[in-house]
Enzyme design. Sequence first.
Site, PDB file in Angstrom:
ATOM      1  N   ASP A 120      63.058  25.514  61.361  1.00 50.79           N
ATOM      2  CA  ASP A 120      63.192  24.171  60.788  1.00 50.79           C
ATOM      3  C   ASP A 120      62.155  23.271  61.448  1.00 50.79           C
ATOM      4  O   ASP A 120      62.080  23.179  62.683  1.00 50.79           O
ATOM      5  CB  ASP A 120      64.593  23.611  61.036  1.00 50.79           C
ATOM      6  CG  ASP A 120      64.802  22.270  60.356  1.00 50.79           C
ATOM      7  OD1 ASP A 120      65.192  22.248  59.184  1.00 50.79           O
ATOM      8  OD2 ASP A 120      64.553  21.240  61.020  1.00 50.79           O
ATOM      9  N   ASN A 134      55.866  12.889  56.661  1.00 47.45           N
ATOM     10  CA  ASN A 134      55.792  12.439  55.266  1.00 47.45           C
ATOM     11  C   ASN A 134      55.803  10.922  55.167  1.00 47.45           C
ATOM     12  O   ASN A 134      55.020  10.319  54.423  1.00 47.45           O
ATOM     13  CB  ASN A 134      56.968  13.018  54.466  1.00 47.45           C
ATOM     14  CG  ASN A 134      56.625  14.337  53.799  1.00 47.45           C
ATOM     15  OD1 ASN A 134      55.469  14.674  53.615  1.00 47.45           O
ATOM     16  ND2 ASN A 134      57.648  15.093  53.450  1.00 47.45           N
ATOM     17  N   HIS A 145      53.062  12.239  51.356  1.00 49.36           N
ATOM     18  CA  HIS A 145      53.482  13.591  50.984  1.00 49.36           C
ATOM     19  C   HIS A 145      52.314  14.570  50.870  1.00 49.36           C
ATOM     20  O   HIS A 145      52.491  15.778  51.075  1.00 49.36           O
ATOM     21  CB  HIS A 145      54.256  13.550  49.668  1.00 49.36           C
ATOM     22  CG  HIS A 145      55.618  12.941  49.805  1.00 49.36           C
ATOM     23  ND1 HIS A 145      56.689  13.622  50.327  1.00 49.36           N
ATOM     24  CD2 HIS A 145      56.079  11.689  49.526  1.00 49.36           C
ATOM     25  CE1 HIS A 145      57.760  12.836  50.344  1.00 49.36           C
ATOM     26  NE2 HIS A 145      57.416  11.659  49.868  1.00 49.36           N
ATOM     27  N   ASP A 190      52.386  18.087  52.630  1.00 51.67           N
ATOM     28  CA  ASP A 190      52.169  19.370  51.981  1.00 51.67           C
ATOM     29  C   ASP A 190      51.122  20.202  52.727  1.00 51.67           C
ATOM     30  O   ASP A 190      51.286  21.413  52.909  1.00 51.67           O
ATOM     31  CB  ASP A 190      51.711  19.159  50.527  1.00 51.67           C
ATOM     32  CG  ASP A 190      52.854  18.733  49.615  1.00 51.67           C
ATOM     33  OD1 ASP A 190      54.023  18.814  50.043  1.00 51.67           O
ATOM     34  OD2 ASP A 190      52.572  18.324  48.469  1.00 51.67           O
ATOM     35  N   ASP A 239      61.316  22.001  54.402  1.00 54.80           N
ATOM     36  CA  ASP A 239      60.613  22.260  55.662  1.00 54.80           C
ATOM     37  C   ASP A 239      61.222  23.439  56.414  1.00 54.80           C
ATOM     38  O   ASP A 239      61.135  23.522  57.643  1.00 54.80           O
ATOM     39  CB  ASP A 239      60.635  21.006  56.548  1.00 54.80           C
ATOM     40  CG  ASP A 239      62.046  20.561  56.898  1.00 54.80           C
ATOM     41  OD1 ASP A 239      63.013  21.114  56.315  1.00 54.80           O
ATOM     42  OD2 ASP A 239      62.202  19.682  57.765  1.00 54.80           O
TER      43      ASP A 239
END
Length: 351
Positions: A211, A219, A224, A228, A254
């Site tokens: 995680d 973000n 974003h 990414d 994630d």
Amino acid sequence: MSEILEQLSESVSVARSVEELTRPLLEMLEAVTGLESTYLTSIDEARGVQHVLYARNTSAMQIPEGLVVPWNDTLCKRALEEGRTFTDDVPACWGDSGAARDLGIRTYVSKPVRMGDGALYGTLCAASTHARPRTPEAERILTLFAYLIGQQVERERLIQKLLSANEQLATAAATDPLTGLPNRRALMEALERMLAQGLRRKMGVQIAFIDLDGFKAINDTHGHAVGDQFLVAIAQRLRGVLRAEDLAARLGGDEFVVISLSAHAGDAAQSAQDMLSQRITQATQGHFVLPGVALDYAGASVGVTTIAPGQYHRAEDALRTADQTMYQVKHARRQALDALAQARSGTAPHG
């Protein structure tokens, strides 16, 4: 003629490939024309070569299968360009052909084999060292056989295209489009297979649940698009530390997972888990240079567990256990960070 048609009907109905169709057709073509050699070629115009794919030789003249010759020097090309399907005097027509002279070819027939779109695939040919008469029956048979072979070639190519398209669709359905790693669906299928394999081989299944702590902040702070790219970079780093027996996948958001079979048990299993956790944690730590921004990242929370043979049969249950282990690691890391922050706050000089 009726015997030929009966044999032709049987050959067409049972043929599953170009070769299975062509070989009996070459035999029938020899019977109809009386020529010593009958053969099918394919033509690679880009490379300028002609290949003899399948051949039937019944006398002294031998056209070997696998023969590759320059396309520009062939009787087939000359016949195609001149629209001449038959000659019983090759020396008079094409006396400059070294290949025809070496083989002693006197009679030659040829028909182009084309696919559904008209593209040239090759030629269906027959040749002899003796002069043989031209007959309407032989010409009709040659035309028909060339057409049937062209249809079979087209059929095989369409099947190959469909198989390739299906393979691409299957790959796309099992791949995360952002990172290129296997997606959740592919992971669950692989984990199900691995659990069954572990039961058969009396081996555990090692699962690392990953995680990305602080991903939301990346973000929120950088957008974003950067988020990414960070996920893509993490996937690349995971690939870099995978062993041959490991499979890494993006579970979603994630979260990532790495799975593998493990022959370890007891203390050895715990040691293997610790090593895998350390390897993955270190891979996710450090400096990341992304388009438009550079980040220093403290690393992911990695929970590793080993599922004993037969402990679980369903991938969901095994993954849930690994998820719980990861949350224990995440909680411990948060407590350690809180304790560090409190310690720093308590020792800071007062102004």
